[in-house]
Design a protein around this motif. Structure first.
Motif, PDB file in Angstrom:
ATOM      1  N   ASN A   1      -7.943   7.447  -1.622  1.00 14.16           N
ATOM      2  CA  ASN A   1      -9.017   6.411  -1.544  1.00 14.16           C
ATOM      3  C   ASN A   1      -8.525   5.013  -1.712  1.00 14.16           C
ATOM      4  O   ASN A   1      -9.031   4.199  -0.994  1.00 14.16           O
ATOM      5  CB  ASN A   1     -10.201   6.830  -2.421  1.00 14.16           C
ATOM      6  CG  ASN A   1     -10.625   8.297  -2.313  1.00 14.16           C
ATOM      7  OD1 ASN A   1     -10.529   8.768  -1.064  1.00 14.16           O
ATOM      8  ND2 ASN A   1     -11.214   8.836  -3.261  1.00 14.16           N
ATOM      9  N   ARG A   2      -7.845   4.799  -2.682  1.00 17.89           N
ATOM     10  CA  ARG A   2      -7.366   3.365  -3.221  1.00 17.89           C
ATOM     11  C   ARG A   2      -6.544   2.640  -2.033  1.00 17.89           C
ATOM     12  O   ARG A   2      -6.573   1.757  -1.829  1.00 17.89           O
ATOM     13  CB  ARG A   2      -6.369   3.524  -4.454  1.00 17.89           C
ATOM     14  CG  ARG A   2      -6.307   2.222  -4.869  1.00 17.89           C
ATOM     15  CD  ARG A   2      -7.330   1.446  -5.552  1.00 17.89           C
ATOM     16  NE  ARG A   2      -7.010   0.103  -5.812  1.00 17.89           N
ATOM     17  CZ  ARG A   2      -7.572  -1.129  -5.529  1.00 17.89           C
ATOM     18  NH1 ARG A   2      -8.532  -1.094  -4.696  1.00 17.89           N
ATOM     19  NH2 ARG A   2      -7.052  -2.334  -5.971  1.00 17.89           N
ATOM     20  N   ARG A   3      -5.574   3.758  -1.654  1.00 21.12           N
ATOM     21  CA  ARG A   3      -4.705   3.077  -0.296  1.00 21.12           C
ATOM     22  C   ARG A   3      -5.679   2.816   0.940  1.00 21.12           C
ATOM     23  O   ARG A   3      -5.458   1.830   1.387  1.00 21.12           O
ATOM     24  CB  ARG A   3      -3.703   4.433   0.039  1.00 21.12           C
ATOM     25  CG  ARG A   3      -2.637   3.907   1.165  1.00 21.12           C
ATOM     26  CD  ARG A   3      -2.446   5.073   1.970  1.00 21.12           C
ATOM     27  NE  ARG A   3      -3.451   5.842   2.462  1.00 21.12           N
ATOM     28  CZ  ARG A   3      -3.294   7.146   2.729  1.00 21.12           C
ATOM     29  NH1 ARG A   3      -2.196   7.823   2.953  1.00 21.12           N
ATOM     30  NH2 ARG A   3      -4.217   7.695   3.382  1.00 21.12           N
ATOM     31  N   ASP A   4      -6.780   3.470   1.159  1.00 20.50           N
ATOM     32  CA  ASP A   4      -7.601   3.170   2.052  1.00 20.50           C
ATOM     33  C   ASP A   4      -8.207   1.996   2.051  1.00 20.50           C
ATOM     34  O   ASP A   4      -8.525   1.001   2.962  1.00 20.50           O
ATOM     35  CB  ASP A   4      -8.491   4.537   2.530  1.00 20.50           C
ATOM     36  CG  ASP A   4      -7.488   5.668   3.076  1.00 20.50           C
ATOM     37  OD1 ASP A   4      -6.435   5.531   3.476  1.00 20.50           O
ATOM     38  OD2 ASP A   4      -8.550   6.690   3.123  1.00 20.50           O
ATOM     39  N   GLU A   5      -8.668   1.738   0.968  1.00 21.14           N
ATOM     40  CA  GLU A   5      -9.441   0.639   0.412  1.00 21.14           C
ATOM     41  C   GLU A   5      -8.597  -0.552   0.551  1.00 21.14           C
ATOM     42  O   GLU A   5      -8.977  -1.770   1.225  1.00 21.14           O
ATOM     43  CB  GLU A   5      -9.699   0.489  -0.937  1.00 21.14           C
ATOM     44  CG  GLU A   5     -11.077   1.376  -1.255  1.00 21.14           C
ATOM     45  CD  GLU A   5     -11.281   1.695  -2.860  1.00 21.14           C
ATOM     46  OE1 GLU A   5     -10.434   0.983  -3.533  1.00 21.14           O
ATOM     47  OE2 GLU A   5     -12.026   2.464  -3.214  1.00 21.14           O
ATOM     48  N   ILE A   6      -7.249  -0.658   0.036  1.00 25.98           N
ATOM     49  CA  ILE A   6      -6.263  -1.344   0.194  1.00 25.98           C
ATOM     50  C   ILE A   6      -5.869  -1.933   1.658  1.00 25.98           C
ATOM     51  O   ILE A   6      -5.775  -3.139   2.070  1.00 25.98           O
ATOM     52  CB  ILE A   6      -4.978  -1.291  -0.839  1.00 25.98           C
ATOM     53  CG1 ILE A   6      -5.566  -1.443  -2.179  1.00 25.98           C
ATOM     54  CG2 ILE A   6      -3.792  -2.235  -0.380  1.00 25.98           C
ATOM     55  CD1 ILE A   6      -4.509  -1.081  -3.152  1.00 25.98           C
TER      56      ILE A   6
ATOM     57  N   SER B   1       0.830  -1.185  -0.141  1.00 26.82           N
ATOM     58  CA  SER B   1       0.018   0.133  -0.118  1.00 26.82           C
ATOM     59  C   SER B   1       0.934   1.312   0.005  1.00 26.82           C
ATOM     60  O   SER B   1       0.606   2.346   0.485  1.00 26.82           O
ATOM     61  CB  SER B   1      -0.942  -0.217   0.993  1.00 26.82           C
ATOM     62  OG  SER B   1      -0.212  -0.200   2.405  1.00 26.82           O
TER      63      SER B   1
ATOM     64  N   HIS C   1      -7.612  -1.523   4.207  1.00 28.50           N
ATOM     65  CA  HIS C   1      -9.096  -1.979   4.942  1.00 28.50           C
ATOM     66  C   HIS C   1      -8.881  -3.552   4.501  1.00 28.50           C
ATOM     67  O   HIS C   1      -9.253  -4.420   5.124  1.00 28.50           O
ATOM     68  CB  HIS C   1     -10.229  -1.194   4.335  1.00 28.50           C
ATOM     69  CG  HIS C   1     -11.416  -2.087   4.979  1.00 28.50           C
ATOM     70  ND1 HIS C   1     -11.928  -2.059   6.094  1.00 28.50           N
ATOM     71  CD2 HIS C   1     -12.224  -2.844   4.442  1.00 28.50           C
ATOM     72  CE1 HIS C   1     -12.982  -2.622   6.406  1.00 28.50           C
ATOM     73  NE2 HIS C   1     -13.232  -2.941   5.132  1.00 28.50           N
ATOM     74  N   ARG C   2      -8.774  -3.846   3.266  1.00 31.24           N
ATOM     75  CA  ARG C   2      -8.631  -5.200   2.782  1.00 31.24           C
ATOM     76  C   ARG C   2      -7.574  -6.029   3.333  1.00 31.24           C
ATOM     77  O   ARG C   2      -7.666  -7.164   3.820  1.00 31.24           O
ATOM     78  CB  ARG C   2      -8.475  -5.158   1.260  1.00 31.24           C
ATOM     79  CG  ARG C   2      -8.695  -6.575   0.712  1.00 31.24           C
ATOM     80  CD  ARG C   2      -8.619  -6.774  -0.757  1.00 31.24           C
ATOM     81  NE  ARG C   2      -7.023  -6.511  -1.261  1.00 31.24           N
ATOM     82  CZ  ARG C   2      -6.641  -5.865  -2.271  1.00 31.24           C
ATOM     83  NH1 ARG C   2      -7.506  -5.384  -3.121  1.00 31.24           N
ATOM     84  NH2 ARG C   2      -5.513  -5.635  -2.405  1.00 31.24           N
TER      85      ARG C   2
END
Length: 79
Positions: free
Chosen positions: A59-64, A4, A66-67
């Motif tokens: 946003n993408r970093r936060d999604e990753i 990330s 979280h995953r």
């Protein structure tokens, strides 16, 4: 787990393409002064593009993240 780090932010340049109006005109290539002038004239548009890419990267970093946390917890629970 997915990295990330900075790769996510760098990838936004490919995800959010530079619009045609922000492509340096071919007639200016090879003329550093003309390119510098053209870039200065388009500074605000580039700033908006950079902000869009930054926000998409965040946003993408936060999604990753979280995953990755979900995968970590699932892995720990499975043990």
């Amino acid at each position: 787990m997915v990295n990330s780090g900075g790769v996510i932010f760098a990838a936004q340049e490919q995800v959010i393409k530079t619009p045609s109006p922000l492509s340096i005109p071919p007639r200016l290539l090879g003329n550093p002064e003309a390119v510098d002038h053209w870039l200065a004239e388009h500074r605000d548009e580039f700033a908006r593009l950079a902000e869009r890419r930054l926000q998409a990267g965040v946003n993408r970093r936060d999604e990753i993240i979280h995953r990755n946390m979900k995968e970590l917890v699932d892995s720990l629970v499975a043990d």
